[in-house]
Design an enzyme around this catalytic site. Sequence first.
Site, PDB file in Angstrom:
ATOM      1  N   CYS A  89       0.833  -1.200   0.000  1.00  0.00           N
ATOM      2  CA  CYS A  89       0.000   0.000   0.000  1.00  0.00           C
ATOM      3  C   CYS A  89       0.874   1.259   0.000  1.00  0.00           C
ATOM      4  O   CYS A  89       0.572   2.238   0.682  1.00  0.00           O
ATOM      5  CB  CYS A  89      -0.965   0.001   1.177  1.00  0.00           C
ATOM      6  N   GLY A  90       1.971   1.191  -0.747  1.00  0.00           N
ATOM      7  CA  GLY A  90       2.828   2.357  -0.891  1.00  0.00           C
ATOM      8  C   GLY A  90       3.476   2.760   0.427  1.00  0.00           C
ATOM      9  O   GLY A  90       3.945   1.929   1.196  1.00  0.00           O
TER      10      GLY A  90
END
Length: 289
Positions: A89-90
């Site tokens: 998720c970055g």
Amino acid sequence: MATPREIKKRINSVKNTRKITRTMEMVSTAKAKKATNKVNAAKPYAELTRELVSSLSGLASVIQSPYLRTPNKIKKVAILAITANRGLCGGFNSNILKTVRNRMEEYKREGVQVEIHAAGKKAISFFKFAKIPVQTSYTNIDDKAGAHEAIQLANYFMERFAHEEVDRVEIISTHYISAATQRPDVMTVLPLEVKEQDTKASSGPEIIYEPDPKTILENLLPLVIKTSFVNVILESVASEHIARRVAMKAATDAAGEMIKLLTRGYNRVRQAKITQEISEIVGGAEAIS
């Protein structure tokens, strides 16, 4: 130089990866939509509760509530760090953990003792790796989390604050601003700050309270704290899904570009091999003749 078979195998591998990232992007999009709807549905309730408390702010100095205790000197702070249970998720998790470390350094310089509470497997793993003691840990902050989990957390921290075991409670999580903007935020939930209502905004009709305003305010304060925990959890979950959707879209796009480059290289190698074979056939024919 890689053979055409090796390049073809790598292209198929990247295509399979792109299918996975595209599927994860679609799933995250659906989950993000559902989570943001919950956030938007909870906001009016929280805002109205805050407005009602603000309208009674004049009584904050006379009521006896442990949640309004403001110590002369902060000696111990409890920080609840909320991350995701999963990655991909970055910078969602790393940004929160970075904010926690910076906050800990600030309190360390001020001589304030800090105890860490971790919500999310990524936070638990990070503090374990960094050898930072964790007071409590939670792994139930996920898609299904809501009022039940939030109230349990709120009751725990409210009890500790009321018994003067900590002088301040902060939550570090990702604040949902809009579908395009989310950022790590430090929120102080205890002691509760009761902001006075603007006199211009309060120049409406007279309000009749039943029972008396003092009793209402004393019962509203715990509700405001619990509502804050609910909003924090809902915003964190929504922000996680949005961050994962963005990360998976970037991964899908990158896989597409890689497939284009590999296909171009495959065609170049294949053409070179065909040209070489033709040259060998022509050379062999000339030698026979």
